[in-house]
Design a protein around this motif. Structure first.
Motif, PDB file in Angstrom:
ATOM      1  N   GLU A  80       3.426  10.574  -9.487  1.00  0.00           N
ATOM      2  CA  GLU A  80       2.761  10.851 -10.764  1.00  0.00           C
ATOM      3  C   GLU A  80       2.028  12.187 -10.760  1.00  0.00           C
ATOM      4  N   GLN A  81       1.744  12.714  -9.566  1.00  0.00           N
ATOM      5  CA  GLN A  81       1.018  13.979  -9.461  1.00  0.00           C
ATOM      6  C   GLN A  81       1.954  15.142  -9.706  1.00  0.00           C
ATOM      7  N   PRO A  82       1.478  16.160 -10.450  1.00  0.00           N
ATOM      8  CA  PRO A  82       2.330  17.342 -10.639  1.00  0.00           C
ATOM      9  C   PRO A  82       2.483  18.084  -9.323  1.00  0.00           C
ATOM     10  N   SER A  83       3.698  18.563  -9.039  1.00  0.00           N
ATOM     11  CA  SER A  83       3.918  19.300  -7.793  1.00  0.00           C
ATOM     12  C   SER A  83       3.358  20.710  -7.927  1.00  0.00           C
ATOM     13  N   GLN A  84       2.912  21.218  -6.789  1.00  0.00           N
ATOM     14  CA  GLN A  84       2.284  22.551  -6.798  1.00  0.00           C
ATOM     15  C   GLN A  84       3.184  23.577  -6.205  1.00  0.00           C
ATOM     16  N   SER A 109       0.826  -1.209   0.000  1.00  0.00           N
ATOM     17  CA  SER A 109       0.000   0.000   0.000  1.00  0.00           C
ATOM     18  C   SER A 109       0.860   1.258   0.000  1.00  0.00           C
ATOM     19  N   ALA A 110       1.913   1.241   0.774  1.00  0.00           N
ATOM     20  CA  ALA A 110       2.800   2.404   0.835  1.00  0.00           C
ATOM     21  C   ALA A 110       3.474   2.646  -0.509  1.00  0.00           C
ATOM     22  N   ARG A 111       3.911   1.584  -1.168  1.00  0.00           N
ATOM     23  CA  ARG A 111       4.521   1.734  -2.499  1.00  0.00           C
ATOM     24  C   ARG A 111       3.534   2.334  -3.485  1.00  0.00           C
ATOM     25  N   ALA A 112       2.277   1.860  -3.439  1.00  0.00           N
ATOM     26  CA  ALA A 112       1.251   2.372  -4.346  1.00  0.00           C
ATOM     27  C   ALA A 112       1.018   3.864  -4.088  1.00  0.00           C
ATOM     28  N   LEU A 113       0.976   4.266  -2.828  1.00  0.00           N
ATOM     29  CA  LEU A 113       0.789   5.682  -2.503  1.00  0.00           C
ATOM     30  C   LEU A 113       1.969   6.527  -2.962  1.00  0.00           C
ATOM     31  N   GLN A 134       1.769   6.880  -6.724  1.00  0.00           N
ATOM     32  CA  GLN A 134       0.680   7.800  -7.061  1.00  0.00           C
ATOM     33  C   GLN A 134       1.117   9.248  -6.814  1.00  0.00           C
ATOM     34  N   ALA A 135       1.785   9.490  -5.707  1.00  0.00           N
ATOM     35  CA  ALA A 135       2.261  10.841  -5.396  1.00  0.00           C
ATOM     36  C   ALA A 135       3.306  11.298  -6.416  1.00  0.00           C
TER      37      ALA A 135
END
Length: 41
Positions: free
Chosen positions: A37-41, A27-31, A34-35
């Protein structure tokens, strides 16, 4: 050097069953993926 969630470490530090530690690490690896892959703000 270990990178990312390590099931053995989780099991030892938190006294978890091996299967539970594996689930948590997965689960931690998946999170983390996922993080990443998200563009940083």
């Amino acid at each position: 050097m270990v990178k990312g969630p390590d099931p053995l470490h989780l099991a030892e530090v938190f006294g978890l069953d091996e299967k539970t530690a594996m689930r948590y690490a997965h689960s931690a690896r998946a999170l983390l993926e996922q993080a990443a892959e998200q563009p940083s703000q």
